[in-house]
Design a protein around this motif. Structure first.
Motif, PDB file in Angstrom:
ATOM      1  N   SER A 143       0.834  -1.199   0.000  1.00 36.53           N
ATOM      2  CA  SER A 143       0.000   0.000   0.000  1.00 36.53           C
ATOM      3  C   SER A 143       0.869   1.248   0.000  1.00 36.53           C
ATOM      4  CB  SER A 143      -0.905   0.014   1.232  1.00 36.53           C
ATOM      5  OG  SER A 143      -0.130   0.198   2.411  1.00 36.53           O
ATOM      6  N   ASP A 144       0.265   2.381  -0.363  1.00 38.65           N
ATOM      7  CA  ASP A 144       0.995   3.650  -0.314  1.00 38.65           C
ATOM      8  C   ASP A 144       1.496   3.936   1.097  1.00 38.65           C
ATOM      9  OD1 ASP A 144       0.597   4.021  -2.988  1.00 38.65           O
ATOM     10  OD2 ASP A 144      -0.932   5.584  -2.788  1.00 38.65           O
ATOM     11  N   GLY A 149       6.218   4.302   4.673  1.00 36.73           N
ATOM     12  CA  GLY A 149       6.988   3.858   5.832  1.00 36.73           C
ATOM     13  C   GLY A 149       8.385   3.406   5.448  1.00 36.73           C
ATOM     14  N   LEU A 150       8.507   2.721   4.310  1.00 36.99           N
ATOM     15  CA  LEU A 150       9.823   2.267   3.853  1.00 36.99           C
ATOM     16  C   LEU A 150      10.712   3.451   3.482  1.00 36.99           C
ATOM     17  CD1 LEU A 150       8.814  -0.798   1.639  1.00 36.99           C
ATOM     18  CD2 LEU A 150       9.905  -0.859   3.888  1.00 36.99           C
ATOM     19  N   VAL A 151      10.150   4.418   2.776  1.00 41.45           N
ATOM     20  CA  VAL A 151      10.945   5.588   2.390  1.00 41.45           C
ATOM     21  C   VAL A 151      11.379   6.355   3.633  1.00 41.45           C
ATOM     22  CG1 VAL A 151      10.948   7.766   1.121  1.00 41.45           C
ATOM     23  CG2 VAL A 151       9.834   5.754   0.136  1.00 41.45           C
ATOM     24  N   ARG A 152      10.499   6.460   4.609  1.00 44.34           N
ATOM     25  CA  ARG A 152      10.861   7.149   5.848  1.00 44.34           C
ATOM     26  C   ARG A 152      11.941   6.377   6.614  1.00 44.34           C
ATOM     27  NH1 ARG A 152       8.234  11.235   8.108  1.00 44.34           N
ATOM     28  NH2 ARG A 152       6.613  12.251   6.857  1.00 44.34           N
ATOM     29  N   THR A 153      11.888   5.066   6.552  1.00 44.20           N
ATOM     30  CA  THR A 153      12.947   4.265   7.178  1.00 44.20           C
ATOM     31  C   THR A 153      14.291   4.568   6.531  1.00 44.20           C
ATOM     32  OG1 THR A 153      11.448   2.470   7.808  1.00 44.20           O
ATOM     33  CG2 THR A 153      13.785   1.906   7.544  1.00 44.20           C
ATOM     34  N   TYR A 154      14.300   4.625   5.210  1.00 45.31           N
ATOM     35  CA  TYR A 154      15.529   4.959   4.477  1.00 45.31           C
ATOM     36  C   TYR A 154      16.021   6.353   4.857  1.00 45.31           C
ATOM     37  CZ  TYR A 154      18.538   6.226   0.530  1.00 45.31           C
ATOM     38  OH  TYR A 154      19.586   6.672  -0.238  1.00 45.31           O
ATOM     39  N   ALA A 155      15.110   7.324   4.838  1.00 44.49           N
ATOM     40  CA  ALA A 155      15.487   8.706   5.151  1.00 44.49           C
ATOM     41  C   ALA A 155      16.025   8.818   6.571  1.00 44.49           C
ATOM     42  CB  ALA A 155      14.285   9.632   4.966  1.00 44.49           C
ATOM     43  N   GLY A 156      15.370   8.139   7.511  1.00 44.77           N
ATOM     44  CA  GLY A 156      15.812   8.201   8.898  1.00 44.77           C
ATOM     45  C   GLY A 156      17.170   7.560   9.106  1.00 44.77           C
ATOM     46  N   ALA A 157      17.391   6.414   8.455  1.00 42.33           N
ATOM     47  CA  ALA A 157      18.680   5.735   8.585  1.00 42.33           C
ATOM     48  C   ALA A 157      19.791   6.574   7.965  1.00 42.33           C
ATOM     49  CB  ALA A 157      18.610   4.362   7.922  1.00 42.33           C
ATOM     50  N   PHE A 419      13.049  16.478   5.554  1.00 41.44           N
ATOM     51  CA  PHE A 419      13.845  15.653   4.648  1.00 41.44           C
ATOM     52  C   PHE A 419      13.098  14.366   4.308  1.00 41.44           C
ATOM     53  CE2 PHE A 419      17.286  12.407   4.161  1.00 41.44           C
ATOM     54  CZ  PHE A 419      17.861  12.908   2.999  1.00 41.44           C
ATOM     55  N   ALA A 420      12.553  13.714   5.335  1.00 34.38           N
ATOM     56  CA  ALA A 420      11.808  12.476   5.110  1.00 34.38           C
ATOM     57  C   ALA A 420      10.559  12.728   4.277  1.00 34.38           C
ATOM     58  CB  ALA A 420      11.437  11.844   6.448  1.00 34.38           C
ATOM     59  N   GLN A 421       9.869  13.837   4.544  1.00 34.02           N
ATOM     60  CA  GLN A 421       8.649  14.138   3.794  1.00 34.02           C
ATOM     61  C   GLN A 421       8.963  14.453   2.336  1.00 34.02           C
ATOM     62  OE1 GLN A 421       5.490  13.847   5.265  1.00 34.02           O
ATOM     63  NE2 GLN A 421       4.959  13.824   3.085  1.00 34.02           N
ATOM     64  N   MET A 422      10.064  15.165   2.101  1.00 33.99           N
ATOM     65  CA  MET A 422      10.470  15.453   0.727  1.00 33.99           C
ATOM     66  C   MET A 422      10.676  14.159  -0.055  1.00 33.99           C
ATOM     67  SD  MET A 422      14.013  17.146  -0.728  1.00 33.99           S
ATOM     68  CE  MET A 422      14.945  15.667  -0.257  1.00 33.99           C
ATOM     69  N   LEU A 423      11.392  13.205   0.541  1.00 28.64           N
ATOM     70  CA  LEU A 423      11.658  11.945  -0.150  1.00 28.64           C
ATOM     71  C   LEU A 423      10.389  11.127  -0.331  1.00 28.64           C
ATOM     72  CD1 LEU A 423      15.084  10.705   1.286  1.00 28.64           C
ATOM     73  CD2 LEU A 423      14.605  12.056  -0.754  1.00 28.64           C
ATOM     74  N   THR A 424       9.515  11.147   0.668  1.00 26.20           N
ATOM     75  CA  THR A 424       8.267  10.386   0.570  1.00 26.20           C
ATOM     76  C   THR A 424       7.378  10.933  -0.541  1.00 26.20           C
ATOM     77  OG1 THR A 424       8.362   9.901   2.939  1.00 26.20           O
ATOM     78  CG2 THR A 424       6.244   9.593   1.845  1.00 26.20           C
ATOM     79  N   ASP A 425       7.207  12.238  -0.570  1.00 27.53           N
ATOM     80  CA  ASP A 425       6.386  12.849  -1.620  1.00 27.53           C
ATOM     81  C   ASP A 425       6.976  12.571  -3.002  1.00 27.53           C
ATOM     82  OD1 ASP A 425       4.707  13.849   0.319  1.00 27.53           O
ATOM     83  OD2 ASP A 425       5.554  15.880   0.285  1.00 27.53           O
ATOM     84  N   PHE A 426       8.292  12.721  -3.104  1.00 30.07           N
ATOM     85  CA  PHE A 426       8.931  12.491  -4.400  1.00 30.07           C
ATOM     86  C   PHE A 426       8.781  11.033  -4.825  1.00 30.07           C
ATOM     87  CE2 PHE A 426      12.399  11.332  -7.196  1.00 30.07           C
ATOM     88  CZ  PHE A 426      12.363  12.349  -8.137  1.00 30.07           C
TER      89      PHE A 426
END
Length: 455
Positions: A143-144, A149-157, A419-426
């Motif tokens: 799901s979206d 959640g996966l993109v945020r995991t990447y951004a956070g790490a 930063f995490a939101q930018m990557l998630t939206d993109f």
């Protein structure tokens, strides 16, 4: 978020794709249309395969979206005169990670395939990776919300590792950023390292060579192409020049460079269609036949991102694309392959490196458990940060005369959420765009609209 294109908008996008393809692939496609038919059929298989093969389109879009601005050459969130000008991988997607044996004989899991590496905005690397996660997640029917959640995991790490490195923490014993190894990795990454560890150079040799008249030679077939004598002589001359580009600390005994056989290669990767390539069989580390070694020499390509970086100091730094690829990899990868070097053949820059049995890509086809995927994505976020941090003022190259990790850390500052939101939206927006582009591409290809490939 992007929506399905129809009518005039879809046709305009189709024309844009054809325009970008003509600039990126035109000369190579004209020289070897058969190779591009194979490449494009692989790209037609899925939106992710299309994404892998179209870094040129990604950067054309990124350049339009970010636009020129400031001393960095690019404007956009988290970019300034330093973070817009760092060593970047250039094709950072989820399948460009895997195992390799470093110069110290240590198995490492890290970013691989530096053919597209250059100097540019660090956000282009992490955005390209984030969109690849969205595409992989969609392909696994996530799901979206789960993809976010996966993109945020990447951004956070990524953010956590950059901050730690900027503060002087998380350094290994030799002063380099920590690596994912047999001692530090877990889960699927550890499984990949263990699988690579079971391979041997002898096993690789058995698949590519045979013993004839008490000497090892390349076996016919399997993509090997016999060379005319004049071509062979040119390749050997280029090989002799390559030896001088190896770092002094990693030079081997003189007999190690004795050439036993040379062949041309067919059937190389999706990103290398139309590029000449050769395999060279060497004596290796001893006279024992089991210690023979294979290196490859391939024509290096113009990185897609370089078409959108205008700084003449960057372009003028490199002698040719082979030199650019090697210098970039040595900057981005701590303890790179000791056989990594460059040369020229018929005026074109060449990349030279070992055909290693220990180089295995991470296999996403078997990754279906969400916990495993989450762990891997976090590992890749840390690996990305480690790569960016390795390439700075301490890497011995004047193009990036500052601490990359400190520059990125300061640019993100306390806005880790932004930063995490930018990557998630993109990730969601560009993932959707890529799925639409993939369908447009398939229709262009199957209907004979790609110049040079009409049946």
């Amino acid at each position: 978020m992007a929506t399905q294109q129809t009518g005039e908008a879809a046709e305009a996008r189709a024309e844009r794709i054809l325009e970008v393809f003509a600039e990126a692939f035109g000369e190579l496609l004209a020289a070897d249309p058969a190779a591009f038919r194979v490449k494009f059929r692989k790209m037609a298989a899925s939106a992710f395969a299309f994404y892998r093969g179209t870094a040129c389109l990604f950067y054309a879009d990124a350049a339009e979206d970010d636009g020129p601005g400031g001393e960095s050459g690019r404007k956009g969130p988290f970019l300034d005169e330093r973070t817009g000008r760092v060593w970047i991988h250039g094709d950072l997607h989820a399948e460009n990670f895997g195992t390799y044996m470093d110069a110290n004989g240590r198995l490492v899991f890290n970013v691989n395939d530096f053919d597209e590496a250059f100097v540019g905005p660090f956000t282009w690397d992490v955005k390209r990776f984030a969109a690849s996660v969205a595409l992989l997640g969609y392909g696994k029917a996530l799901s979206d919300e789960l993809i976010s959640g996966l993109v945020r995991t990447y951004a956070g790490a990524y953010r956590e590792r950059i901050r730690a490195l900027a503060g002087g923490g998380e350094q290994s014993g030799d002063g380099t950023p920590p690596a994912l190894t047999l001692d530090t990795a877990h889960g699927p990454v550890l499984a990949a390292l263990r699988s690579a560890r079971t391979n041997t150079r002898f096993g690789l040799l058995e698949t590519m060579t045979e013993i004839r008249d008490w000497e090892r030679r390349f076996a016919p077939g399997g993509g090997a192409v016999a060379l005319e004598e004049d071509v062979r002589s040119e390749v050997l001359e280029a090989f002799d020049a390559y030896i001088a580009t190896l770092p002094g600390a990693t030079r081997f005994r003189s007999d190690a460079y004795r050439v036993k056989d040379v062949v041309g290669r067919r059937g190389i990767g999706i990103g290398s269609a139309g590029l000449p390539s050769y395999n060279i069989l060497l004596e290796g580390h001893s006279d024992a036949l089991e210690n023979d070694l294979v290196i490859y020499m391939k024509q290096a390509q113009t990185p897609a991102v370089s078409r959108h970086i205008t700084d003449p100091a960057i372009h003028g730094y490199f002698r040719h694309e082979g030199h650019r690829t090697v210098i970039s990899q040595r900057a981005l990868q701590a303890h790179a392959d000791p056989w990594l070097g460059w040369t020229e053949l018929r005026g074109a820059g060449q990349l030279v490196a070992e055909v290693s049995p220990y180089a295995l890509d991470l296999d996403w086809s078997d990754l279906d458990d969400l916990d495993d995927i989450t762990q891997v994505v976090g590992d890749l976020g840390r690996a990305t940060a480690t790569m960016h941090a390795a390439a700075d003022d301490e890497s011995g190259h004047s193009l990036v005369p500052f601490s990359t990790e400190r520059a990125i850390d300061e640019a993100i500052g306390e806005d880790g959420e932004g930063f995490a939101q930018m990557l998630t939206d993109f990730a969601h927006d560009y993932g959707t765009r890529t799925r639409h582009d993939h369908q447009i591409f398939v229709d262009l290809f199957r209907n004979g609209r790609i110049p040079g490939l009409q049946d």
